[in-house]
Design an enzyme around this catalytic site. Structure first.
Site, PDB file in Angstrom:
ATOM      1  N   HIS A  23       2.343  -7.998   8.760  1.00  0.00           N
ATOM      2  CA  HIS A  23       1.783  -6.652   8.566  1.00  0.00           C
ATOM      3  C   HIS A  23       0.863  -6.200   9.699  1.00  0.00           C
ATOM      4  O   HIS A  23       0.361  -5.083   9.684  1.00  0.00           O
ATOM      5  CB  HIS A  23       1.060  -6.536   7.225  1.00  0.00           C
ATOM      6  CG  HIS A  23      -0.290  -7.206   7.203  1.00  0.00           C
ATOM      7  ND1 HIS A  23      -0.451  -8.530   6.916  1.00  0.00           N
ATOM      8  CD2 HIS A  23      -1.535  -6.725   7.462  1.00  0.00           C
ATOM      9  CE1 HIS A  23      -1.722  -8.846   6.997  1.00  0.00           C
ATOM     10  NE2 HIS A  23      -2.421  -7.774   7.324  1.00  0.00           N
TER      11      HIS A  23
HETATM   12  C1  UD1 Z   1      -5.707  -3.711   6.252  1.00  0.00           C
HETATM   13  C2  UD1 Z   1      -6.754  -4.301   7.178  1.00  0.00           C
HETATM   14  C3  UD1 Z   1      -6.321  -5.701   7.598  1.00  0.00           C
HETATM   15  C4  UD1 Z   1      -6.027  -6.556   6.389  1.00  0.00           C
HETATM   16  C5  UD1 Z   1      -5.033  -5.856   5.486  1.00  0.00           C
HETATM   17  C6  UD1 Z   1      -4.844  -6.646   4.228  1.00  0.00           C
HETATM   18  C7  UD1 Z   1      -7.967  -2.728   8.605  1.00  0.00           C
HETATM   19  C8  UD1 Z   1      -8.117  -2.208   9.981  1.00  0.00           C
HETATM   20  N1  UD1 Z   1      -6.912  -3.532   8.391  1.00  0.00           N
HETATM   21  O1  UD1 Z   1      -4.495  -3.604   6.998  1.00  0.00           O
HETATM   22  O2  UD1 Z   1      -7.368  -6.297   8.330  1.00  0.00           O
HETATM   23  O3  UD1 Z   1      -5.489  -7.792   6.818  1.00  0.00           O
HETATM   24  O4  UD1 Z   1      -5.526  -4.558   5.153  1.00  0.00           O
HETATM   25  O5  UD1 Z   1      -3.678  -6.324   3.564  1.00  0.00           O
HETATM   26  O6  UD1 Z   1      -8.781  -2.421   7.747  1.00  0.00           O
HETATM   27  N2  UD1 Z   1      -0.199   1.655   2.933  1.00  0.00           N
HETATM   28  C9  UD1 Z   1       0.501   2.030   1.807  1.00  0.00           C
HETATM   29  N3  UD1 Z   1      -0.076   1.770   0.594  1.00  0.00           N
HETATM   30  C10 UD1 Z   1      -1.269   1.180   0.459  1.00  0.00           C
HETATM   31  C11 UD1 Z   1      -1.970   0.819   1.610  1.00  0.00           C
HETATM   32  C12 UD1 Z   1      -1.426   1.061   2.835  1.00  0.00           C
HETATM   33  O7  UD1 Z   1       1.600   2.582   1.882  1.00  0.00           O
HETATM   34  O8  UD1 Z   1      -1.722   0.962  -0.688  1.00  0.00           O
HETATM   35  C13 UD1 Z   1       0.433   1.890   4.259  1.00  0.00           C
HETATM   36  C14 UD1 Z   1       0.087   3.235   4.885  1.00  0.00           C
HETATM   37  O9  UD1 Z   1       1.187   3.661   5.604  1.00  0.00           O
HETATM   38  C15 UD1 Z   1      -1.042   2.856   5.842  1.00  0.00           C
HETATM   39  C16 UD1 Z   1      -0.614   1.472   6.294  1.00  0.00           C
HETATM   40  O10 UD1 Z   1      -0.020   0.875   5.150  1.00  0.00           O
HETATM   41  O11 UD1 Z   1      -1.165   3.743   6.902  1.00  0.00           O
HETATM   42  C17 UD1 Z   1      -1.741   0.619   6.806  1.00  0.00           C
HETATM   43  O12 UD1 Z   1      -2.766   0.504   5.822  1.00  0.00           O
HETATM   44  P1  UD1 Z   1      -4.276   0.182   6.257  1.00  0.00           P
HETATM   45  O13 UD1 Z   1      -5.115   0.034   5.062  1.00  0.00           O
HETATM   46  O14 UD1 Z   1      -4.709   1.148   7.303  1.00  0.00           O
HETATM   47  O15 UD1 Z   1      -4.162  -1.193   6.994  1.00  0.00           O
HETATM   48  P2  UD1 Z   1      -3.403  -2.540   6.579  1.00  0.00           P
HETATM   49  O16 UD1 Z   1      -2.276  -2.730   7.519  1.00  0.00           O
HETATM   50  O17 UD1 Z   1      -3.110  -2.601   5.140  1.00  0.00           O
END
Ligand code: UD1
Length: 356
Positions: free
Chosen positions: A207
């Site tokens: 991820h």
């Molecule tokens: C985040 C953390 C990472 C951690 C991970 C745990 C930061 C910078 N990164 O990464 O350190 O290891 O969480 O899982 O804080 N999305 C969904 N549904 C959700 C959440 C996210 O569809 O419930 C998708 C969206 O497209 C979003 C992308 O995932 O833009 C990334 O989500 P984000 O929370 O920004 O970062 P993670 O990759 O989950």
């Protein structure tokens, strides 16, 4: 009544809060929890709260996804609003790990002169292109109490001039593994993978933006996967779903929705190898005595590299294949404490609050 305010928002933080919240309550420390809403899909969020029995958050700020500045900025505003309108100022604010939710909580609290308590402090990957590295460094530098998972964290903070309020307590995720892996067995419901579980398989999670947002990396990882004979089970983070649907997935790879914590425990227990770029899973694989290939060029969990139990292979097809063919046969030793980190944290927080 005096209380500490905990900020969580992303999947691994829910797991950590599950054990720490319990220990705080046991030690008579009042806690209020804010869920920033960084993770919001039921399979990324509510499933963990329900399964692990985490006390309901006082509020879900529903911040959702966004670019780093926008996401963190909205969190800053909403966390500050919450604190300023609360009936009482929190005695301290607790944050976990290195996500944008961690950083937002730490910045708000430090500006409001609320002591920051940081769990998983002192970790460094020494790669400042990772957003998490920036979050870790900044959070540590505004924290008053820092709880490290190993001596490495203590020493690293020392090198950065931070020596006061630093404690090596072990890792709260180890507490969680010990507390929940037995219960998990009784509650496992992932029927669609039962056929895989009866044989040998590899568990994969990917991820990190450095892999998921880089087509070349993703393709070379998939190429390695296609050359491996074992089935590979890959619970897919939502950020990957779209991109993977545009690529050709090797026949031996089964993609499934994100899994719950209990489901992950069982998959870890049954698999014979882990491919991951997650921080938490590197440790969990280690505690479950499963070899792990980390699809990154560095790790902040350097102790897991012990005797090759965890190997850094980047996104390089040949390195992945070579390492998968050379798994460790040497002795495993316990790492990151003895599974009482949460209890130790609660004891130290209690003393800290009493002394104020
Ligand atoms: C985040 C953390 C990472 C951690 C991970 C745990 C930061 C910078 N990164 O990464 O350190 O290891 O969480 O899982 O804080 N999305 C969904 N549904 C959700 C959440 C996210 O569809 O419930 C998708 C969206 O497209 C979003 C992308 O995932 O833009 C990334 O989500 P984000 O929370 O920004 O970062 P993670 O990759 O989950």
């Amino acid at each position: 009544m005096s209380y500490i305010l905990t900020i969580v928002g992303a999947r691994p933080q829910f797991v950590k809060a599950a054990v720490v919240s319990k220990a705080l309550a046991k030690n008579g420390i009042n806690e209020r929890i804010i869920h920033t809403g960084q993770h919001y899909d039921p399979k990324m969020s509510s499933i963990f709260w329900d399964e692990l029995g985490i006390p309901a958050p006082s509020v879900n700020l529903e911040v959702g996804s966004g670019n780093h500045g926008a996401q963190t900025g909205i969190m800053l505003q909403k966390i500050e609003d919450y604190i300023l309108s609360a009936d009482e100022k929190p005695a301290a604010l607790m944050v976990y790990g290195d996500t944008n939710s961690t950083l937002a909580g730490a910045i708000v609290a430090s500006k409001l002169h609320i002591p920051v308590l940081h769990i998983e402090a002192g970790l460094r990957s020494f790669n400042r292109e990772m957003p998490e590295e920036i979050n870790r460094i900044l959070t540590d530098h505004v924290s008053e109490l820092m709880f490290c998972s190993s001596q490495f964290g203590v020493e690293q903070l020392g090198k950065e001039g931070i020596t006061k309020g630093v404690h090596n307590v072990g890792d709260v995720m180890y507490d969680a593994v010990l507390a929940f892996s037995k219960i998990a067995e009784k509650k496992f419901q992932l029927e669609d993978v039962t056929s895989l579980l009866s044989g040998e398989f590899i568990l994969a999670t990917i991820h990190r933006p450095s892999n998921t947002d880089n087509k070349e990396h993703l393709n070379s990882i998939l190429e390695a996967f296609s050359k491996i004979t074992s089935p590979i089970l890959w619970p897919v983070h939502p950020r990957n779903k779209q991109r993977l649907s545009e690529l050709s997935i090797p026949e031996n790879v089964t993609l499934i929705d994100p899994v719950s914590y209990f489901e992950m425990m069982i998959l870890l227990k049954q698999c014979n190898l882990v491919f991951t770029d997650s921080g938490g899973l590197q440790k969990e694989a280690y505690w479950m005595q499963k070899p792990c290939l980390t699809l990154r060029e560095e790790t902040e969990w350097i102790e897991t590299l012990h005797e090759g139990w965890n190997q850094l292979v980047g996104a390089d097809t040949q390195r992945i294949l070579d390492s998968a063919a050379n798994l460790p046969t040497s002795a495993w030793k316990p790492l990151y404490g003895t599974g009482v980190a949460a209890e130790q944290i609660a004891g130290i927080v209690k003393e800290f609050l009493a002394a104020r």
